[in-house]
Scaffold this motif. Structure first.
Motif, PDB file in Angstrom:
ATOM      1  N   GLU A  68       0.834  -1.201   0.000  1.00 29.18           N
ATOM      2  CA  GLU A  68       0.000   0.000   0.000  1.00 29.18           C
ATOM      3  C   GLU A  68       0.872   1.255   0.000  1.00 29.18           C
ATOM      4  O   GLU A  68       0.541   2.251  -0.649  1.00 29.18           O
ATOM      5  CB  GLU A  68      -0.923   0.000   1.218  1.00 29.18           C
ATOM      6  CG  GLU A  68      -2.012  -1.067   1.170  1.00 29.18           C
ATOM      7  CD  GLU A  68      -2.925  -1.019   2.377  1.00 29.18           C
ATOM      8  OE1 GLU A  68      -2.780  -0.076   3.188  1.00 29.18           O
ATOM      9  OE2 GLU A  68      -3.784  -1.914   2.511  1.00 29.18           O
ATOM     10  N   PHE A  69       1.979   1.207   0.723  1.00 28.12           N
ATOM     11  CA  PHE A  69       2.896   2.347   0.735  1.00 28.12           C
ATOM     12  C   PHE A  69       3.515   2.566  -0.649  1.00 28.12           C
ATOM     13  O   PHE A  69       3.753   3.696  -1.060  1.00 28.12           O
ATOM     14  CB  PHE A  69       3.998   2.143   1.773  1.00 28.12           C
ATOM     15  CG  PHE A  69       3.531   2.297   3.195  1.00 28.12           C
ATOM     16  CD1 PHE A  69       2.925   3.464   3.615  1.00 28.12           C
ATOM     17  CD2 PHE A  69       3.690   1.272   4.110  1.00 28.12           C
ATOM     18  CE1 PHE A  69       2.486   3.618   4.923  1.00 28.12           C
ATOM     19  CE2 PHE A  69       3.258   1.413   5.421  1.00 28.12           C
ATOM     20  CZ  PHE A  69       2.650   2.589   5.826  1.00 28.12           C
ATOM     21  N   VAL A  70       3.784   1.469  -1.350  1.00 25.69           N
ATOM     22  CA  VAL A  70       4.357   1.583  -2.693  1.00 25.69           C
ATOM     23  C   VAL A  70       3.369   2.267  -3.637  1.00 25.69           C
ATOM     24  O   VAL A  70       3.757   3.051  -4.509  1.00 25.69           O
ATOM     25  CB  VAL A  70       4.740   0.187  -3.236  1.00 25.69           C
ATOM     26  CG1 VAL A  70       5.124   0.265  -4.708  1.00 25.69           C
ATOM     27  CG2 VAL A  70       5.898  -0.392  -2.429  1.00 25.69           C
ATOM     28  N   ARG A  71       2.091   1.987  -3.458  1.00 23.40           N
ATOM     29  CA  ARG A  71       1.076   2.586  -4.324  1.00 23.40           C
ATOM     30  C   ARG A  71       0.827   4.059  -4.013  1.00 23.40           C
ATOM     31  O   ARG A  71       0.269   4.789  -4.822  1.00 23.40           O
ATOM     32  CB  ARG A  71      -0.241   1.809  -4.205  1.00 23.40           C
ATOM     33  CG  ARG A  71      -0.191   0.428  -4.851  1.00 23.40           C
ATOM     34  CD  ARG A  71      -1.570  -0.170  -4.958  1.00 23.40           C
ATOM     35  NE  ARG A  71      -2.124  -0.499  -3.662  1.00 23.40           N
ATOM     36  CZ  ARG A  71      -1.989  -1.692  -3.084  1.00 23.40           C
ATOM     37  NH1 ARG A  71      -1.308  -2.648  -3.687  1.00 23.40           N
ATOM     38  NH2 ARG A  71      -2.526  -1.932  -1.906  1.00 23.40           N
ATOM     39  N   SER A  72       1.260   4.498  -2.823  1.00 26.84           N
ATOM     40  CA  SER A  72       1.065   5.895  -2.438  1.00 26.84           C
ATOM     41  C   SER A  72       2.187   6.759  -3.012  1.00 26.84           C
ATOM     42  O   SER A  72       3.366   6.415  -2.901  1.00 26.84           O
ATOM     43  CB  SER A  72       1.042   6.026  -0.912  1.00 26.84           C
ATOM     44  OG  SER A  72       1.047   7.383  -0.517  1.00 26.84           O
ATOM     45  N   SER A  73       1.834   7.873  -3.617  1.00 23.08           N
ATOM     46  CA  SER A  73       2.843   8.741  -4.232  1.00 23.08           C
ATOM     47  C   SER A  73       3.786   9.341  -3.194  1.00 23.08           C
ATOM     48  O   SER A  73       4.956   9.593  -3.472  1.00 23.08           O
ATOM     49  CB  SER A  73       2.152   9.866  -5.018  1.00 23.08           C
ATOM     50  OG  SER A  73       1.304  10.630  -4.166  1.00 23.08           O
ATOM     51  N   GLU A  74       3.282   9.565  -1.961  1.00 17.58           N
ATOM     52  CA  GLU A  74       4.113  10.183  -0.928  1.00 17.58           C
ATOM     53  C   GLU A  74       5.188   9.244  -0.400  1.00 17.58           C
ATOM     54  O   GLU A  74       6.247   9.680   0.052  1.00 17.58           O
ATOM     55  CB  GLU A  74       3.243  10.660   0.253  1.00 17.58           C
ATOM     56  CG  GLU A  74       2.359  11.847  -0.057  1.00 17.58           C
ATOM     57  CD  GLU A  74       1.044  11.427  -0.676  1.00 17.58           C
ATOM     58  OE1 GLU A  74       0.863  10.204  -0.885  1.00 17.58           O
ATOM     59  OE2 GLU A  74       0.207  12.301  -0.958  1.00 17.58           O
ATOM     60  N   THR A  75       4.921   7.946  -0.411  1.00 19.57           N
ATOM     61  CA  THR A  75       5.860   6.988   0.188  1.00 19.57           C
ATOM     62  C   THR A  75       6.367   5.962  -0.822  1.00 19.57           C
ATOM     63  O   THR A  75       6.934   4.946  -0.434  1.00 19.57           O
ATOM     64  CB  THR A  75       5.175   6.248   1.358  1.00 19.57           C
ATOM     65  OG1 THR A  75       3.968   5.624   0.876  1.00 19.57           O
ATOM     66  CG2 THR A  75       4.829   7.197   2.481  1.00 19.57           C
ATOM     67  N   LYS A  76       6.171   6.217  -2.103  1.00 16.80           N
ATOM     68  CA  LYS A  76       6.483   5.220  -3.127  1.00 16.80           C
ATOM     69  C   LYS A  76       7.954   4.812  -3.110  1.00 16.80           C
ATOM     70  O   LYS A  76       8.280   3.625  -3.102  1.00 16.80           O
ATOM     71  CB  LYS A  76       6.117   5.755  -4.511  1.00 16.80           C
ATOM     72  CG  LYS A  76       6.393   4.771  -5.642  1.00 16.80           C
ATOM     73  CD  LYS A  76       6.007   5.348  -6.993  1.00 16.80           C
ATOM     74  CE  LYS A  76       4.510   5.559  -7.078  1.00 16.80           C
ATOM     75  NZ  LYS A  76       4.097   6.030  -8.427  1.00 16.80           N
TER      76      LYS A  76
END
Length: 205
Positions: free
Chosen positions: A101-109
């Motif tokens: 899920e973090f990978v899919r988030s632009s802020e934490t990719k």
């Protein structure tokens, strides 16, 4: 200026989970840190002032903390003296799901990709059906969420192990029949698993 008693935690080399504690302390002490930088402008190195005053400094810390908090939680359970193979299997899947899920988030990719790569390496160590069988045999989990193919492989793994320890075909069939009753919670296998139980004590009842 009077601040609360929170202190800025540092990272211990022997406990990598303290990274989460250190990041959290930065967030707790955000206002005091900003105040210190403002009131001591002429005393602090320019590099420190630039970093702390950066618009996204605390925002990025918060994002990284979101990842490290999950890892610290998972590792804390895995390192517990009471952790079972089933717990390890479940927690690593949980961590893998959240890091994706973090990978899919632009802020934490970017950082999420790094963490996900490490987690996947560790997860591959648990990708054998003995761990899946342990997850299935844990009376708290009973293989919840396992797909049909995985359940079939678990039965096969347990049957092969039964033969390996010297059981004949008839005994192995009885073991599989018992597992089917266990899965459906029939007879003695209908007993609930309480917080006072352990897998060993539950199976001994």
């Amino acid at each position: 200026m009077k601040a609360k008693k929170e202190t800025l935690d540092t990272v211990a080399d022997t406990r990598w989970t303290t990274v989460a504690d250190s990041l959290h302390s930065f967030l707790l002490l955000r206002i005091p840190l900003l105040t210190i930088v403002t009131e001591n402008d002429d005393r602090l190195p320019q590099k420190v002032k630039t970093v702390v005053n950066a618009r996204n400094f605390f925002y990025e810390i918060e994002n990284v903390y979101g990842i490290m908090r999950v890892l610290a939680y998972g590792v804390g359970i895995i390192q517990s003296n009471s952790a079972t193979m089933a717990d390890c299997y479940l927690i690593l899947i949980y961590i893998n799901r959240l890091t994706n899920e973090f990978v899919r988030s632009s802020e934490t990719k970017e950082f999420g990709r790094f963490v996900s790569k490490v987690v996947n390496i560790r997860l591959r160590e648990f990708q054998n059906f003995y761990y899946a069988a342990s997850f299935f045999l844990h009376p708290k989990y009973r293989g919840a969420g396992l797909l049909t193919d995985c359940r079939s492989q678990v039965y096969k793994t347990i049957a092969e192990y039964s033969k390996r320890i010297g059981n004949n075909q008839a005994t192995t069939k009885m073991v599989i029949a018992s597992l089917q009753r266990y899965e459906m919670k029939i007879g003695p296998y209908s007993l609930n698993y309480s917080k006072d139980d352990t897998p060993s004590s539950w199976w001994a009842m």
